[in-house]
Design an enzyme around this catalytic site. Structure first.
Site, PDB file in Angstrom:
ATOM      1  N   LYS A   1       0.924  -1.223   0.056  1.00 55.51           N
ATOM      2  CA  LYS A   1       0.057   0.009  -0.024  1.00 55.51           C
ATOM      3  C   LYS A   1       0.663   1.344   0.053  1.00 55.51           C
ATOM      4  O   LYS A   1       0.539   2.089  -0.866  1.00 55.51           O
ATOM      5  CB  LYS A   1      -1.051  -0.120   1.217  1.00 55.51           C
ATOM      6  CG  LYS A   1      -1.999  -1.109   1.207  1.00 55.51           C
ATOM      7  CD  LYS A   1      -3.095  -0.600   2.368  1.00 55.51           C
ATOM      8  CE  LYS A   1      -2.408  -0.572   3.681  1.00 55.51           C
ATOM      9  NZ  LYS A   1      -1.826  -1.882   4.226  1.00 55.51           N
TER      10      LYS A   1
ATOM     11  N   ARG B   1      -9.876   0.972   8.791  1.00 57.41           N
ATOM     12  CA  ARG B   1      -9.420  -0.345   9.110  1.00 57.41           C
ATOM     13  C   ARG B   1     -10.475  -1.226   9.415  1.00 57.41           C
ATOM     14  O   ARG B   1     -10.269  -2.523   9.745  1.00 57.41           O
ATOM     15  CB  ARG B   1      -8.084  -0.277   9.903  1.00 57.41           C
ATOM     16  CG  ARG B   1      -7.082  -0.813   9.241  1.00 57.41           C
ATOM     17  CD  ARG B   1      -5.965  -0.474  10.055  1.00 57.41           C
ATOM     18  NE  ARG B   1      -4.552  -1.100   9.781  1.00 57.41           N
ATOM     19  CZ  ARG B   1      -3.552  -0.157   9.141  1.00 57.41           C
ATOM     20  NH1 ARG B   1      -3.485   0.759   8.884  1.00 57.41           N
ATOM     21  NH2 ARG B   1      -2.478  -1.196   9.416  1.00 57.41           N
TER      22      ARG B   1
ATOM     23  N   ARG C   1      11.538  -5.868   6.043  1.00 55.56           N
ATOM     24  CA  ARG C   1      11.164  -4.668   5.295  1.00 55.56           C
ATOM     25  C   ARG C   1      12.123  -3.633   6.140  1.00 55.56           C
ATOM     26  O   ARG C   1      12.632  -3.857   7.235  1.00 55.56           O
ATOM     27  CB  ARG C   1       9.860  -4.260   5.508  1.00 55.56           C
ATOM     28  CG  ARG C   1       9.681  -2.762   5.184  1.00 55.56           C
ATOM     29  CD  ARG C   1       8.148  -2.609   4.864  1.00 55.56           C
ATOM     30  NE  ARG C   1       7.330  -2.509   6.017  1.00 55.56           N
ATOM     31  CZ  ARG C   1       6.094  -2.209   6.266  1.00 55.56           C
ATOM     32  NH1 ARG C   1       5.490  -1.869   5.046  1.00 55.56           N
ATOM     33  NH2 ARG C   1       5.170  -2.295   7.238  1.00 55.56           N
TER      34      ARG C   1
ATOM     35  N   ARG D   1      10.955  -1.177  11.302  1.00 56.68           N
ATOM     36  CA  ARG D   1       9.856  -0.545  12.057  1.00 56.68           C
ATOM     37  C   ARG D   1       9.859  -1.508  13.223  1.00 56.68           C
ATOM     38  O   ARG D   1       9.894  -2.926  12.990  1.00 56.68           O
ATOM     39  CB  ARG D   1       8.516  -0.754  11.298  1.00 56.68           C
ATOM     40  CG  ARG D   1       8.265   0.614  10.540  1.00 56.68           C
ATOM     41  CD  ARG D   1       7.132   0.568   9.732  1.00 56.68           C
ATOM     42  NE  ARG D   1       5.843   0.144  10.267  1.00 56.68           N
ATOM     43  CZ  ARG D   1       4.489  -0.126   9.599  1.00 56.68           C
ATOM     44  NH1 ARG D   1       4.703   0.546   8.359  1.00 56.68           N
ATOM     45  NH2 ARG D   1       3.740  -0.649  10.062  1.00 56.68           N
TER      46      ARG D   1
ATOM     47  N   ARG E   1      -0.945  -8.419  13.407  1.00 57.37           N
ATOM     48  CA  ARG E   1      -1.287  -7.434  12.509  1.00 57.37           C
ATOM     49  C   ARG E   1      -2.229  -8.285  11.342  1.00 57.37           C
ATOM     50  O   ARG E   1      -3.146  -7.656  10.938  1.00 57.37           O
ATOM     51  CB  ARG E   1      -0.106  -6.592  11.843  1.00 57.37           C
ATOM     52  CG  ARG E   1       0.303  -5.688  12.703  1.00 57.37           C
ATOM     53  CD  ARG E   1       1.647  -5.222  12.647  1.00 57.37           C
ATOM     54  NE  ARG E   1       1.845  -4.453  11.317  1.00 57.37           N
ATOM     55  CZ  ARG E   1       2.920  -4.401  10.559  1.00 57.37           C
ATOM     56  NH1 ARG E   1       3.898  -4.918  10.948  1.00 57.37           N
ATOM     57  NH2 ARG E   1       2.724  -3.579   9.457  1.00 57.37           N
TER      58      ARG E   1
HETATM   59  P1  AMP Z   1       0.417   1.078   8.997  1.00 50.05           P
HETATM   60  O1  AMP Z   1       1.477   1.962   8.802  1.00 50.05           O
HETATM   61  O2  AMP Z   1      -0.730   1.163   8.254  1.00 50.05           O
HETATM   62  O3  AMP Z   1       0.733  -0.534   9.048  1.00 50.05           O
HETATM   63  O4  AMP Z   1      -0.171   0.884  10.382  1.00 50.05           O
HETATM   64  C1  AMP Z   1       0.791   0.842  11.703  1.00 50.05           C
HETATM   65  C2  AMP Z   1      -0.105   0.686  12.921  1.00 50.05           C
HETATM   66  O5  AMP Z   1      -0.929   1.769  13.265  1.00 50.05           O
HETATM   67  C3  AMP Z   1      -1.013  -0.425  12.743  1.00 50.05           C
HETATM   68  O6  AMP Z   1      -0.805  -1.551  12.991  1.00 50.05           O
HETATM   69  C4  AMP Z   1      -2.063   0.017  13.769  1.00 50.05           C
HETATM   70  O7  AMP Z   1      -1.636  -0.107  15.079  1.00 50.05           O
HETATM   71  C5  AMP Z   1      -2.018   1.628  13.716  1.00 50.05           C
HETATM   72  N1  AMP Z   1      -3.025   2.131  12.706  1.00 50.05           N
HETATM   73  C6  AMP Z   1      -2.711   2.496  11.460  1.00 50.05           C
HETATM   74  N2  AMP Z   1      -4.014   2.939  10.976  1.00 50.05           N
HETATM   75  C7  AMP Z   1      -4.922   2.697  11.847  1.00 50.05           C
HETATM   76  C8  AMP Z   1      -6.189   3.083  11.669  1.00 50.05           C
HETATM   77  N3  AMP Z   1      -6.918   3.133  10.673  1.00 50.05           N
HETATM   78  N4  AMP Z   1      -7.014   2.377  12.768  1.00 50.05           N
HETATM   79  C9  AMP Z   1      -6.343   2.026  13.990  1.00 50.05           C
HETATM   80  N5  AMP Z   1      -5.215   1.739  14.135  1.00 50.05           N
HETATM   81  C10 AMP Z   1      -4.279   2.163  12.991  1.00 50.05           C
END
Ligand code: AMP
Length: 211
Positions: free
Chosen positions: A13, A88, A122, A153, A164
């Site tokens: 993404k 999400r 990653r 990360r 996740r």
């Molecule tokens: P990402 O960078 O999109 O993989 O997001 C990393 C982490 O941020 C996720 O595993 C969640 O803990 C939190 N996160 C990101 N977007 C959301 C969302 N829309 N709702 C809740 N938690 C989020």
């Protein structure tokens, strides 16, 4: 035009978001990036978000929805935006419907067996956010695009990745049905092929929609 980018963690993404946002001049709004910036700056939201992110859980809906609702009022988002990582779950999708009209959902399907290795291997640039896989870096520790330092990360470890992916299956995947019923979903398949291959497919479809 408001576009949502949907897909499991590691589906690509972020990489596609950068390309889509550049081509269609839409601000890239990533809730994950917003949380990480808050963590880096030591804000109250960052402190709260960290406790969830480190476990691979979702940050509470009220906090997340409020952040996005506010972000969409910024001047750069007045003609549309690209949402990456939001919504999400079904609750967030229903909230989003109250403050934005969604025109298209780009959904990247991917074989789950690819994701554990992709995410755990990653490495991300601290400066520009470009991501790499450790197997292609030949020991390099800086970004080939901007020279920024590469890091792993904290949530890209086997245990957190497992959570996740479970969260994705249970809470996020139902959104595919939600937006399919609405007739606005555009389905694509991610693979091990270079990101440009997938982007060419996405752009071919979006060009027709956006013009
Ligand atoms: P990402 O960078 O999109 O993989 O997001 C990393 C982490 O941020 C996720 O595993 C969640 O803990 C939190 N996160 C990101 N977007 C959301 C969302 N829309 N709702 C809740 N938690 C989020």
């Amino acid at each position: 035009m408001n576009i949502i980018l949907l897909g499991a963690p590691g589906a690509g993404k972020g990489t596609q978001a950068t390309k889509i946002s550049e081509r269609y001049r839409l601000p890239h709004i990533s809730t994950g990036d917003i949380f990480r910036a808050n963590i880096k700056n030591g804000t109250e939201i960052g402190l709260l978000a960290k406790s969830y992110i480190d476990k691979g859980e979702l940050v509470p809906d009220e906090v997340t929805c409020a952040i996005v609702k506010d972000r969409l009022t910024w001047e750069d988002a007045k003609d549309g935006c690209l949402l990456d990582g939001f919504p999400r779950n079904l609750f967030q999708a229903a909230e989003l419907d109250k403050f934005a009209k969604i025109d298209a959902v780009v959904n990247i399907n991917i074989d789950f067996s690819l994701l554990m290795d992709r995410l755990c291997g990653r490495r991300v640039c601290k400066e520009c956010g470009e991501s790499y896989h450790v197997s292609t870096l030949n020991g390099a520790t800086v970004c080939s695009r901007c020279g920024g330092e590469l890091y792993q990360r904290k949530d890209d470890n086997p245990e957190t990745v497992k959570s996740r992916l479970e969260v994705y299956n249970e809470q996020t995947a139902p959104l595919i049905d939600y937006y399919t019923k609405r007739g606005i979903i555009l389905n694509f398949t991610g693979s091990e092929a270079p990101a440009d291959v997938l982007f060419a497919e996405i752009a071919a479809v979006l060009d027709k929609k956006i013009g």
